[in-house]
Design a protein around this motif. Structure first.
Motif, mmCIF file in Angstrom:
data_model
loop_
_atom_site.group_PDB
_atom_site.id
_atom_site.type_symbol
_atom_site.label_atom_id
_atom_site.label_comp_id
_atom_site.label_asym_id
_atom_site.label_seq_id
_atom_site.Cartn_x
_atom_site.Cartn_y
_atom_site.Cartn_z
ATOM 1 N N ASP A 76 0.934 -1.351 0.007
ATOM 2 C CA ASP A 76 -0.012 -0.107 0.042
ATOM 3 C C ASP A 76 0.616 1.195 -0.098
ATOM 4 O O ASP A 76 0.572 2.203 -0.619
ATOM 5 C CB ASP A 76 -0.888 0.238 1.300
ATOM 6 C CG ASP A 76 -2.085 -0.699 0.950
ATOM 7 O OD1 ASP A 76 -2.407 -1.029 -0.095
ATOM 8 O OD2 ASP A 76 -2.889 -1.194 2.210
ATOM 9 N N ALA A 77 2.021 1.351 0.763
ATOM 10 C CA ALA A 77 2.846 2.365 0.914
ATOM 11 C C ALA A 77 3.432 2.872 -0.464
ATOM 12 O O ALA A 77 3.652 3.825 -0.905
ATOM 13 C CB ALA A 77 3.984 2.138 2.103
ATOM 14 N N ILE A 78 3.770 1.825 -1.186
ATOM 15 C CA ILE A 78 4.664 1.947 -2.619
ATOM 16 C C ILE A 78 3.930 1.933 -3.845
ATOM 17 O O ILE A 78 4.100 2.592 -4.876
ATOM 18 C CB ILE A 78 5.876 1.212 -2.699
ATOM 19 C CG1 ILE A 78 5.320 -0.333 -2.846
ATOM 20 C CG2 ILE A 78 6.806 1.277 -1.513
ATOM 21 C CD1 ILE A 78 6.453 -1.248 -3.317
ATOM 22 N N THR A 79 2.636 1.419 -3.709
ATOM 23 C CA THR A 79 1.734 1.446 -4.881
ATOM 24 C C THR A 79 0.911 2.522 -5.100
ATOM 25 O O THR A 79 0.021 2.808 -4.256
ATOM 26 C CB THR A 79 0.934 0.006 -4.945
ATOM 27 O OG1 THR A 79 1.821 -1.127 -4.610
ATOM 28 C CG2 THR A 79 0.156 -0.288 -6.067
ATOM 29 N N PRO A 80 0.970 3.193 -6.027
ATOM 30 C CA PRO A 80 0.143 4.477 -6.415
ATOM 31 C C PRO A 80 -1.438 3.854 -6.627
ATOM 32 O O PRO A 80 -1.569 2.866 -6.988
ATOM 33 C CB PRO A 80 0.808 4.711 -7.983
ATOM 34 C CG PRO A 80 1.909 4.431 -8.124
ATOM 35 C CD PRO A 80 2.162 3.133 -7.304
ATOM 36 N N LYS A 81 -2.333 4.668 -6.042
ATOM 37 C CA LYS A 81 -3.634 4.437 -6.081
ATOM 38 C C LYS A 81 -4.061 3.912 -7.451
ATOM 39 O O LYS A 81 -4.941 2.876 -7.599
ATOM 40 C CB LYS A 81 -4.460 5.593 -5.626
ATOM 41 C CG LYS A 81 -5.939 5.386 -5.312
ATOM 42 C CD LYS A 81 -6.757 6.344 -4.823
ATOM 43 C CE LYS A 81 -8.060 6.311 -4.681
ATOM 44 N NZ LYS A 81 -8.567 5.098 -4.286
ATOM 45 N N ILE A 82 -3.761 4.402 -8.535
ATOM 46 C CA ILE A 82 -4.381 4.125 -9.988
ATOM 47 C C ILE A 82 -3.877 2.733 -10.095
ATOM 48 O O ILE A 82 -4.266 1.867 -10.783
ATOM 49 C CB ILE A 82 -3.921 5.272 -10.936
ATOM 50 C CG1 ILE A 82 -4.692 4.968 -12.232
ATOM 51 C CG2 ILE A 82 -2.389 5.184 -11.347
ATOM 52 C CD1 ILE A 82 -4.583 5.917 -13.307
ATOM 53 N N VAL A 83 -2.604 2.373 -9.848
ATOM 54 C CA VAL A 83 -2.030 1.204 -9.873
ATOM 55 C C VAL A 83 -2.728 0.044 -9.010
ATOM 56 O O VAL A 83 -3.262 -1.160 -9.590
ATOM 57 C CB VAL A 83 -0.478 0.797 -9.975
ATOM 58 C CG1 VAL A 83 0.043 -0.562 -9.942
ATOM 59 C CG2 VAL A 83 0.245 1.844 -10.809
ATOM 60 N N ASP A 84 -3.035 0.395 -7.911
ATOM 61 C CA ASP A 84 -3.636 -0.536 -7.037
ATOM 62 C C ASP A 84 -4.972 -0.699 -7.626
ATOM 63 O O ASP A 84 -5.458 -1.919 -7.451
ATOM 64 C CB ASP A 84 -3.663 0.070 -5.686
ATOM 65 C CG ASP A 84 -4.460 -0.704 -4.505
ATOM 66 O OD1 ASP A 84 -4.123 -1.941 -4.499
ATOM 67 O OD2 ASP A 84 -4.946 -0.249 -3.601
ATOM 68 N N GLU A 85 -5.780 0.199 -7.819
ATOM 69 C CA GLU A 85 -7.042 -0.038 -8.418
ATOM 70 C C GLU A 85 -6.984 -0.799 -9.853
ATOM 71 O O GLU A 85 -7.876 -1.557 -9.872
ATOM 72 C CB GLU A 85 -7.902 1.302 -8.899
ATOM 73 C CG GLU A 85 -8.186 2.179 -7.582
ATOM 74 C CD GLU A 85 -8.864 3.444 -7.934
ATOM 75 O OE1 GLU A 85 -9.066 3.758 -8.797
ATOM 76 O OE2 GLU A 85 -8.934 4.277 -7.005
ATOM 77 N N GLY A 86 -6.339 -0.602 -10.646
ATOM 78 C CA GLY A 86 -6.035 -1.479 -11.742
ATOM 79 C C GLY A 86 -5.850 -2.861 -11.468
ATOM 80 O O GLY A 86 -6.224 -3.769 -12.020
ATOM 81 N N ILE A 87 -4.896 -3.108 -10.516
ATOM 82 C CA ILE A 87 -4.394 -4.537 -9.941
ATOM 83 C C ILE A 87 -5.935 -5.380 -9.423
ATOM 84 O O ILE A 87 -6.068 -6.463 -10.004
ATOM 85 C CB ILE A 87 -3.445 -4.709 -9.300
ATOM 86 C CG1 ILE A 87 -2.016 -4.324 -9.854
ATOM 87 C CG2 ILE A 87 -3.388 -5.968 -8.252
ATOM 88 C CD1 ILE A 87 -0.949 -3.888 -9.133
ATOM 89 N N THR A 88 -6.347 -4.356 -8.670
ATOM 90 C CA THR A 88 -7.677 -4.690 -7.960
ATOM 91 C C THR A 88 -8.754 -5.326 -8.945
ATOM 92 O O THR A 88 -9.474 -6.334 -9.134
ATOM 93 C CB THR A 88 -8.379 -3.915 -7.051
ATOM 94 O OG1 THR A 88 -7.426 -3.749 -6.047
ATOM 95 C CG2 THR A 88 -9.815 -4.641 -6.484
ATOM 96 N N ASN A 89 -9.025 -4.293 -9.903
ATOM 97 C CA ASN A 89 -9.817 -4.590 -11.209
ATOM 98 C C ASN A 89 -9.594 -5.722 -12.180
ATOM 99 O O ASN A 89 -10.417 -6.636 -12.522
ATOM 100 C CB ASN A 89 -9.975 -3.322 -12.220
ATOM 101 C CG ASN A 89 -10.645 -2.209 -11.421
ATOM 102 O OD1 ASN A 89 -11.330 -2.283 -10.500
ATOM 103 N ND2 ASN A 89 -10.289 -0.932 -11.910
ATOM 104 N N PHE A 90 -8.159 -5.923 -12.445
ATOM 105 C CA PHE A 90 -7.718 -7.090 -13.208
ATOM 106 C C PHE A 90 -8.240 -8.374 -12.427
ATOM 107 O O PHE A 90 -8.797 -9.152 -13.311
ATOM 108 C CB PHE A 90 -5.947 -6.861 -13.184
ATOM 109 C CG PHE A 90 -5.773 -8.198 -13.981
ATOM 110 C CD1 PHE A 90 -5.776 -8.315 -15.293
ATOM 111 C CD2 PHE A 90 -4.980 -9.389 -13.191
ATOM 112 C CE1 PHE A 90 -5.140 -9.239 -16.124
ATOM 113 C CE2 PHE A 90 -4.576 -10.382 -13.855
ATOM 114 C CZ PHE A 90 -4.505 -10.490 -15.165
#
Length: 176
Positions: free
Chosen positions: A40-54
């Protein structure tokens, strides 16, 4: 009536369940939580959302099959549409375009499908890594694994596919 003796006669597998829960708590506290906090600390929000969506998009394959097995044909059509829209317009599922067009996300699994067809849940069961469950849902986990595209990458992809699938499952666990 609550009992203070630490025994619950409704828990057929109390010894196993307590041990599995203690194991899960230890793994969560010492491994998953620290890794997830770092992620969570190193992952940008947009990347985190993309991974969750994937991973949500991959899950829609099994959800669609379970919809159909539960005779939920309209819902199955919506979930198949979600998968197609997100896989194509959503760049492999990283963008949840279906949400933008108000196509709802459903959550069906093979344990629910077995329940729909009359398979009893059975006694309370705690599984290592998975948590609270039942014998029916344990069988359902196997069915869900067979409906997950990553399973086939792992099985038919050789060692590279197995490594990629294992890595993807680790990222999914941490993201979750």
């Amino acid at each position: 009536c609550a009992s203070t003796q630490g025994s619950n006669s409704n828990d057929d597998w109390q010894g196993w369940n307590h041990g599995a829960q203690a194991f899960n708590d230890t793994v969560d506290k010492n491994v998953l939580k620290p890794v997830a906090k770092g992620y969570d600390a190193i992952t940008p929000k947009i990347v985190d959302e993309g991974i969750t969506n994937f991973f949500s998009n991959l899950n829609d394959v099994g959800v669609t099959v379970n919809d159909l097995l539960q005779l939920k044909f309209l819902q199955g059509g919506m979930d198949l549409s979600r998968f197609i829209i997100n896989t194509t317009a959503g760049v492999g599922g990283f963008i949840d375009v279906a949400k933008m067009v108000d196509l709802p996300k459903h959550n069906e699994d093979f344990g629910q499908t077995l329940g729909f067809w009359g398979v009893p849940a059975g006694p309370y069961l705690v599984l290592p890594f998975y948590g609270p469950s039942s014998p029916r849902d344990t069988v359902g986990i196997i069915g869900d694994a067979l409906l997950n595209p990553l399973t086939y990458v792992s099985v038919f992809g050789g060692w590279i596919g197995g490594a990629a699938s294992g890595g993807a499952r680790a990222v999914d666990a941490v993201d979750t």
